[in-house]
Write an enzyme that holds these catalytic residues in place. Structure first.
Site, short mmCIF file in Angstrom:
data_model
loop_
_atom_site.label_atom_id
_atom_site.label_comp_id
_atom_site.label_asym_id
_atom_site.label_seq_id
_atom_site.Cartn_x
_atom_site.Cartn_y
_atom_site.Cartn_z
CG ASP A 55 -0.31 -0.17 2.41
OD1 ASP A 55 0.96 -0.46 2.46
OD2 ASP A 55 -0.82 0.10 3.82
CG HIS A 259 20.59 1.15 -18.99
ND1 HIS A 259 19.68 0.78 -19.84
CD2 HIS A 259 21.40 2.32 -19.51
CE1 HIS A 259 19.54 1.67 -20.78
NE2 HIS A 259 20.33 2.65 -20.51
CG ASP A 276 24.47 8.40 -17.37
OD1 ASP A 276 23.69 9.27 -17.18
OD2 ASP A 276 24.37 7.73 -18.30
CG ASP A 287 21.50 12.34 -19.48
OD1 ASP A 287 22.36 11.71 -18.78
OD2 ASP A 287 20.86 11.66 -20.34
CG HIS A 366 25.75 3.74 -26.08
ND1 HIS A 366 25.81 5.01 -26.62
CD2 HIS A 366 26.90 3.32 -25.23
CE1 HIS A 366 27.06 5.41 -25.70
NE2 HIS A 366 27.46 4.41 -25.00
CG HIS A 370 19.21 10.73 -25.08
ND1 HIS A 370 18.52 11.59 -24.35
CD2 HIS A 370 20.18 9.98 -24.29
CE1 HIS A 370 19.30 11.50 -22.91
NE2 HIS A 370 20.07 10.47 -23.17
CG HIS A 377 16.29 8.35 -22.98
ND1 HIS A 377 16.14 6.93 -22.80
CD2 HIS A 377 17.50 8.73 -22.67
CE1 HIS A 377 17.48 6.66 -22.44
NE2 HIS A 377 18.36 7.82 -22.27
CD GLU A 400 24.28 9.47 -23.64
OE1 GLU A 400 24.45 8.57 -22.89
OE2 GLU A 400 23.11 9.75 -23.92
CE1 TYR A 404 30.14 2.36 -21.59
CE2 TYR A 404 29.84 2.29 -23.82
CZ TYR A 404 29.79 2.96 -22.60
OH TYR A 404 29.03 4.21 -22.75
NE ARG A 422 27.08 6.65 -20.56
CZ ARG A 422 27.22 5.49 -19.98
NH1 ARG A 422 27.49 4.52 -20.35
NH2 ARG A 422 26.39 5.39 -18.71
CD GLU A 424 24.50 11.74 -21.12
OE1 GLU A 424 23.38 11.57 -21.77
OE2 GLU A 424 24.87 11.09 -20.20
#
Length: 454
Positions: A55, A259, A276, A287, A366, A370, A377, A400, A404, A422, A424
């Site tokens: 709940d 991710h 990130d 971002d 990737h 974006h 996104h 970005e 890897y 990375r 970005e």
């Protein structure tokens, strides 16, 4: 002296407030209705509340289309637009005032508040929706609605239409056509207004300050979740409402998980950490990704991969301007990364052949970025009639690139294994080029090492 020569920027002050006014919301609705035409109706439902466990609920996030058109923040609400309606074009259905409910869950605007605070021409209790909305739908040539977003409301809407259809013998006329509302609103959202740009500058500045704090706090032996805490503390202390998405703090090989959000492992001396993270400030997202050494000093192998990614990003940013095709930056990044991996001995072969076969995909899997806005996104098509669209002034996007190299990749030298980088940033397309909204956080190796040494 070195710090002065490198022009390391101090974080901007981010106090004060910026708001989207009711006047701007009204302009958005007017622009939309001018595209809809006469004898039409638009229906936008709120996002549902999401149960976290039993709940208890997740923090509520309003449907961004409804937010964009009105700013109304409450669940169980429906926005309706009817061009040229005599009693008013902008109608809101919402929860009624309820002292008991407000004691538990907080303030409710009620229909009176919807009119007074959000400039609704007309407002009704949400409990009256079944009685009132079908009559508004009846006889319309077109219904503008985002089908497929919320299944429960889709079914409810279809039941209303079915009910009207069943009354044809009594003179009722069902709507003639359904049109995807999101196609129109998404294109509107793609070009940011002056107020939106100010909000996104603020979101970028707060996010940048949080990344600076993480760099300053980092040291071997910390846990990933402790850096996450540093970042999110900075968000809230500088006025953001929450992270714009789940914060990623990946030390060592965890950075290779695109991710990764577990953020539970110890940060080791000699490893890189990839962060990130971006804040949400008054419904607009930042971002940023930065990668830096846990101990403040890059090894030679880390430096080689880092400089390659930074070079790819810098070259891509240089071409961002109105009239440039969206995919141009992507081609630059792929060419730069592929050539760099050849130079480092990680890829073997001829450049053009490796590009044609997408050999980079095992290390850079990737897209280069974006759209960014109310959603991290954000909405908006990347192609029009199967052709990459061109940038226009007022668009905001991320750039970005990354590399890897899995720790289990036995086809590369050991020194490369487990490295993830990375970088970005958030870019606003201007009339003559682009503006970096996230430039307050260091990006070159020299700037990062200086900040961390302090």
């Amino acid at each position: 002296t070195l710090q002065k020569n490198l022009h390391i920027k101090k974080p901007r002050q981010v106090m004060g407030g910026i708001l989207i006014t009711n006047k701007e919301y009204a302009t958005r609705r007017s622009d939309l209705m001018s595209m809809m035409g006469p004898n039409t109706i638009a229906v936008v439902t709120s996002a549902p509340e999401r149960i976290r466990s039993r709940d208890t609920y997740h923090r509520y996030k309003q449907d961004t289309t409804l937010t964009y058109l009105s700013g109304f923040p409450e669940a169980e609400s429906v926005l309706v637009l009817i061009p040229n309606r005599d009693q008013g074009e902008f109608i809101l259905f919402c929860r009624e005032k309820d002292k008991v409910r407000e004691t538990w869950d907080g303030f409710l605007n009620g229909p009176d508040g919807a009119r007074k605070r959000y400039a609704a021409d007309d407002a009704f209790p949400i409990s009256d929706l079944d009685d009132i909305l079908p009559g508004m739908l009846e006889g319309k040539d077109k219904v503008y609605y985002g089908l497929g977003k919320y299944d429960d409301f889709d079914k409810r809407l279809m039941q209303w239409v079915k009910g009207i259809r069943n009354q044809r013998g009594r003179g009722s006329s069902p709507p003639g056509e359904f049109v995807d509302l999101d196609h129109f609103v998404n294109e509107m959202r793609l070009i940011k207004s002056g107020s939106e740009i100010k909000l996104m500058r603020r979101a970028g500045a707060i996010s940048a300050s949080a990344h600076r704090r993480a760099m300053s706090a980092s040291k071997p032996g910390m846990y990933e979740y402790q850096l996450q805490a540093e970042i999110e503390h900075e968000f809230m202390m500088r006025g953001a409402s929450c992270p714009a998405y789940s914060t990623i703090v990946g030390g060592g090989g965890n950075g290779c998980i695109l991710h990764y959000i577990d953020n539970k492992d110890k940060l080791l001396d000699g490893d890189l950490v990839l962060i990130d993270a971006g804040c949400e400030y008054r419904n607009y997202a930042g971002d940023i990704t930065r990668t830096f050494p846990v101990n403040g000093r890059f090894t030679s192998a880390q430096a080689a991969i880092y400089d390659l990614v930074l070079s790819a990003q810098s070259q891509a940013i240089e071409v961002l301007a109105p009239g440039i095709s969206y995919d141009r930056a992507d081609k630059i990044i792929i060419r730069t990364i592929t050539q760099g991996l050849i130079d480092l001995g990680i890829l073997d072969g001829e450049l053009e052949e490796l590009i044609d076969t997408e050999a980079h995909r095992q290390f850079y899997m990737h897209n280069y970025g974006h759209w960014l806005g109310m959603d991290v996104h954000d909405v908006g098509d990347y192609k029009i009639d199967k052709t990459w669209r061109e940038y226009e002034s007022g668009m905001v996007l991320t750039v970005e690139p990354g590399i890897y190299i899995s720790a289990s990749n036995m086809e590369v030298q050991e020194k490369w294994r487990g490295l993830a980088v990375r970088i970005e940033d958030n870019l606003l397309i201007t009339k003559t080029g682009c503006e970096q909204l996230t430039s307050d956080v260091p990006k070159t190796r020299e700037e990062i090492e200086i900040l961390m040494s302090e």
